[in-house]
Design a protein around this motif. Structure first.
Motif, PDB file in Angstrom:
ATOM      1  N   VAL A  84      44.892  -8.531  25.274  1.00  0.00           N
ATOM      2  CA  VAL A  84      46.299  -9.345  25.600  1.00  0.00           C
ATOM      3  C   VAL A  84      46.085 -10.957  25.229  1.00  0.00           C
ATOM      4  CG1 VAL A  84      46.588 -10.194  27.743  1.00  0.00           C
ATOM      5  CG2 VAL A  84      45.843  -8.365  28.202  1.00  0.00           C
ATOM      6  N   TYR A  85      45.381 -11.524  24.605  1.00  0.00           N
ATOM      7  CA  TYR A  85      44.962 -12.690  24.345  1.00  0.00           C
ATOM      8  C   TYR A  85      44.465 -12.492  22.379  1.00  0.00           C
ATOM      9  CZ  TYR A  85      45.787 -13.793  28.851  1.00  0.00           C
ATOM     10  OH  TYR A  85      45.822 -13.830  30.316  1.00  0.00           O
ATOM     11  N   ASN A  86      44.866 -11.257  21.999  1.00  0.00           N
ATOM     12  CA  ASN A  86      44.360 -10.957  20.555  1.00  0.00           C
ATOM     13  C   ASN A  86      43.362 -11.915  20.011  1.00  0.00           C
ATOM     14  OD1 ASN A  86      46.466  -9.867  20.377  1.00  0.00           O
ATOM     15  ND2 ASN A  86      47.950 -11.621  19.791  1.00  0.00           N
ATOM     16  N   GLY A  87      42.006 -11.605  20.688  1.00  0.00           N
ATOM     17  CA  GLY A  87      41.096 -12.184  20.729  1.00  0.00           C
ATOM     18  C   GLY A  87      40.655 -13.462  20.754  1.00  0.00           C
ATOM     19  N   SER A  88      41.336 -14.461  20.984  1.00  0.00           N
ATOM     20  CA  SER A  88      41.325 -15.916  21.669  1.00  0.00           C
ATOM     21  C   SER A  88      41.172 -16.326  23.155  1.00  0.00           C
ATOM     22  CB  SER A  88      43.103 -16.604  21.347  1.00  0.00           C
ATOM     23  OG  SER A  88      42.634 -17.780  22.157  1.00  0.00           O
ATOM     24  N   THR A  89      39.878 -16.611  22.808  1.00  0.00           N
ATOM     25  CA  THR A  89      39.379 -17.434  24.631  1.00  0.00           C
ATOM     26  C   THR A  89      40.070 -18.319  24.720  1.00  0.00           C
ATOM     27  OG1 THR A  89      37.003 -16.295  23.990  1.00  0.00           O
ATOM     28  CG2 THR A  89      36.410 -17.532  25.858  1.00  0.00           C
ATOM     29  N   ALA A  90      40.288 -18.879  23.628  1.00  0.00           N
ATOM     30  CA  ALA A  90      40.849 -20.121  24.888  1.00  0.00           C
ATOM     31  C   ALA A  90      42.054 -20.414  25.383  1.00  0.00           C
ATOM     32  CB  ALA A  90      40.958 -21.351  23.595  1.00  0.00           C
ATOM     33  N   ARG A  91      43.128 -18.802  24.262  1.00  0.00           N
ATOM     34  CA  ARG A  91      44.264 -18.546  25.484  1.00  0.00           C
ATOM     35  C   ARG A  91      43.627 -17.905  26.789  1.00  0.00           C
ATOM     36  NH1 ARG A  91      47.050 -15.106  20.738  1.00  0.00           N
ATOM     37  NH2 ARG A  91      47.829 -16.718  19.246  1.00  0.00           N
ATOM     38  N   LEU A  92      42.825 -17.898  26.989  1.00  0.00           N
ATOM     39  CA  LEU A  92      42.499 -17.207  28.463  1.00  0.00           C
ATOM     40  C   LEU A  92      42.667 -17.626  29.905  1.00  0.00           C
ATOM     41  CD1 LEU A  92      42.234 -14.675  30.167  1.00  0.00           C
ATOM     42  CD2 LEU A  92      39.555 -14.937  29.522  1.00  0.00           C
ATOM     43  N   VAL A  93      41.907 -19.289  28.793  1.00  0.00           N
ATOM     44  CA  VAL A  93      41.237 -19.877  29.648  1.00  0.00           C
ATOM     45  C   VAL A  93      41.783 -21.213  29.979  1.00  0.00           C
ATOM     46  CG1 VAL A  93      40.064 -22.266  29.998  1.00  0.00           C
ATOM     47  CG2 VAL A  93      38.753 -20.042  28.806  1.00  0.00           C
ATOM     48  N   MET A  94      43.536 -21.264  28.782  1.00  0.00           N
ATOM     49  CA  MET A  94      44.557 -21.858  29.194  1.00  0.00           C
ATOM     50  C   MET A  94      45.617 -21.424  30.187  1.00  0.00           C
ATOM     51  SD  MET A  94      45.366 -24.028  26.100  1.00  0.00           S
ATOM     52  CE  MET A  94      45.168 -22.315  25.357  1.00  0.00           C
ATOM     53  N   GLN A  95      45.581 -20.422  30.518  1.00  0.00           N
ATOM     54  CA  GLN A  95      46.811 -19.272  31.414  1.00  0.00           C
ATOM     55  C   GLN A  95      45.818 -19.154  32.400  1.00  0.00           C
ATOM     56  OE1 GLN A  95      49.294 -16.943  29.594  1.00  0.00           O
ATOM     57  NE2 GLN A  95      49.120 -16.157  32.091  1.00  0.00           N
ATOM     58  N   ALA A  96      44.801 -18.722  32.313  1.00  0.00           N
ATOM     59  CA  ALA A  96      44.140 -18.825  33.755  1.00  0.00           C
ATOM     60  C   ALA A  96      43.699 -19.941  34.841  1.00  0.00           C
ATOM     61  CB  ALA A  96      42.505 -18.584  33.986  1.00  0.00           C
ATOM     62  N   LEU A  97      44.037 -21.009  33.965  1.00  0.00           N
ATOM     63  CA  LEU A  97      43.936 -22.249  34.464  1.00  0.00           C
ATOM     64  C   LEU A  97      45.427 -23.298  34.970  1.00  0.00           C
ATOM     65  CD1 LEU A  97      41.328 -24.967  32.272  1.00  0.00           C
ATOM     66  CD2 LEU A  97      40.979 -24.078  35.155  1.00  0.00           C
ATOM     67  N   GLY A  98      46.335 -22.649  33.916  1.00  0.00           N
ATOM     68  CA  GLY A  98      47.831 -22.814  34.393  1.00  0.00           C
ATOM     69  C   GLY A  98      48.565 -22.252  35.571  1.00  0.00           C
ATOM     70  N   ASN A  99      48.069 -20.877  35.682  1.00  0.00           N
ATOM     71  CA  ASN A  99      48.548 -20.199  36.600  1.00  0.00           C
ATOM     72  C   ASN A  99      47.969 -20.361  37.585  1.00  0.00           C
ATOM     73  OD1 ASN A  99      50.312 -18.546  34.452  1.00  0.00           O
ATOM     74  ND2 ASN A  99      49.309 -16.256  35.316  1.00  0.00           N
ATOM     75  N   GLN A 100      46.810 -21.115  38.253  1.00  0.00           N
ATOM     76  CA  GLN A 100      45.730 -20.719  39.261  1.00  0.00           C
ATOM     77  C   GLN A 100      45.470 -22.581  38.920  1.00  0.00           C
ATOM     78  OE1 GLN A 100      45.308 -18.269  41.908  1.00  0.00           O
ATOM     79  NE2 GLN A 100      46.706 -16.747  40.014  1.00  0.00           N
ATOM     80  N   ARG A 101      45.920 -22.591  40.934  1.00  0.00           N
ATOM     81  CA  ARG A 101      45.571 -24.089  41.371  1.00  0.00           C
ATOM     82  C   ARG A 101      43.640 -24.209  41.459  1.00  0.00           C
ATOM     83  NH1 ARG A 101      45.430 -29.154  39.751  1.00  0.00           N
ATOM     84  NH2 ARG A 101      45.838 -30.465  42.315  1.00  0.00           N
ATOM     85  N   ALA A 102      43.165 -24.929  40.306  1.00  0.00           N
ATOM     86  CA  ALA A 102      41.911 -25.401  39.898  1.00  0.00           C
ATOM     87  C   ALA A 102      41.344 -26.222  41.501  1.00  0.00           C
ATOM     88  CB  ALA A 102      41.036 -25.260  39.169  1.00  0.00           C
ATOM     89  N   SER A 103      40.233 -26.105  42.400  1.00  0.00           N
ATOM     90  CA  SER A 103      39.947 -27.021  43.359  1.00  0.00           C
ATOM     91  C   SER A 103      38.976 -28.419  41.861  1.00  0.00           C
ATOM     92  CB  SER A 103      38.737 -26.497  43.777  1.00  0.00           C
ATOM     93  OG  SER A 103      37.699 -26.250  43.393  1.00  0.00           O
ATOM     94  N   LYS A 104      38.925 -29.091  41.941  1.00  0.00           N
ATOM     95  CA  LYS A 104      37.851 -30.462  41.966  1.00  0.00           C
ATOM     96  C   LYS A 104      36.874 -29.879  40.986  1.00  0.00           C
ATOM     97  CE  LYS A 104      36.472 -35.032  41.723  1.00  0.00           C
ATOM     98  NZ  LYS A 104      35.639 -34.729  40.903  1.00  0.00           N
ATOM     99  N   GLU A 105      36.371 -29.119  42.131  1.00  0.00           N
ATOM    100  CA  GLU A 105      34.409 -28.627  41.820  1.00  0.00           C
ATOM    101  C   GLU A 105      34.596 -27.622  41.026  1.00  0.00           C
ATOM    102  OE1 GLU A 105      36.354 -28.870  45.439  1.00  0.00           O
ATOM    103  OE2 GLU A 105      34.999 -30.047  46.258  1.00  0.00           O
ATOM    104  N   GLU A 106      35.994 -26.525  41.171  1.00  0.00           N
ATOM    105  CA  GLU A 106      35.745 -25.573  39.933  1.00  0.00           C
ATOM    106  C   GLU A 106      35.821 -26.641  38.681  1.00  0.00           C
ATOM    107  OE1 GLU A 106      37.604 -21.408  41.855  1.00  0.00           O
ATOM    108  OE2 GLU A 106      39.386 -23.479  41.462  1.00  0.00           O
ATOM    109  N   ILE A 107      36.645 -27.253  38.412  1.00  0.00           N
ATOM    110  CA  ILE A 107      37.186 -27.901  37.404  1.00  0.00           C
ATOM    111  C   ILE A 107      36.057 -29.011  37.016  1.00  0.00           C
ATOM    112  CG2 ILE A 107      37.976 -30.686  36.220  1.00  0.00           C
ATOM    113  CD1 ILE A 107      41.083 -29.261  37.962  1.00  0.00           C
ATOM    114  N   ASP A 108      35.318 -29.417  37.832  1.00  0.00           N
ATOM    115  CA  ASP A 108      33.831 -30.023  37.471  1.00  0.00           C
ATOM    116  C   ASP A 108      33.115 -28.900  37.421  1.00  0.00           C
ATOM    117  OD1 ASP A 108      35.341 -32.659  37.947  1.00  0.00           O
ATOM    118  OD2 ASP A 108      33.630 -32.427  40.441  1.00  0.00           O
ATOM    119  N   LEU A 109      33.066 -27.737  37.864  1.00  0.00           N
ATOM    120  CA  LEU A 109      31.631 -26.526  36.928  1.00  0.00           C
ATOM    121  C   LEU A 109      32.018 -26.770  35.614  1.00  0.00           C
ATOM    122  CD1 LEU A 109      31.875 -24.483  40.200  1.00  0.00           C
ATOM    123  CD2 LEU A 109      29.200 -25.582  38.902  1.00  0.00           C
TER     124      LEU A 109
END
Length: 120
Positions: A84-109
């Protein structure tokens, strides 16, 4: 071995509930359109594939997941990153963080995890 979507649902139940009977798994699936015999057949197939073990020492057979949750998640994630992301972990992480609202605790982790990666 990559489980099907239906097999994954059963594995999720076995991972969270622990060893379970077919009846218990069927009740937790909450699928009105799937009969008990369909759940039984799928679990028998999973047994034949080596995904679950089956204790037949009592009248009620008890099934146990043989695939680890972590290993299975790792396989699915690797395949998704590649396809799905052509081997790009960065794209996956940015997509996941852009689609879902991460809590402050999750962002700190996430920040702590990234700091550990940089310092390793």
């Amino acid at each position: 071995m990559k489980p099907t979507d239906s097999e994954m649902e059963i594995l999720q139940i076995l991972w969270t509930q622990g060893d379970s009977s077919v009846r218990r798994v069927h009740e937790l699936l909450n699928k009105k359109d799937v009969g008990y015999t369909s759940t039984l057949k799928l679990m028998q197939i999973m047994f034949e594939k080596g995904m679950v073990s089956r204790d037949t020492s009592s009248k009620t057979h008890i099934y146990k997941a043989l695939l680890s949750k972590e290993q299975t998640q790792h396989q699915f994630l690797d395949k998704m990153i590649d396809t799905v992301y052509n081997g790009s972990t960065a794209r996956l992480v940015m997509q996941a963080l852009g689609n879902q609202r991460a809590s402050k605790e999750e962002i700190d982790l996430i920040k702590a995890y990234l700091d550990n990666l940089e310092n390793a």
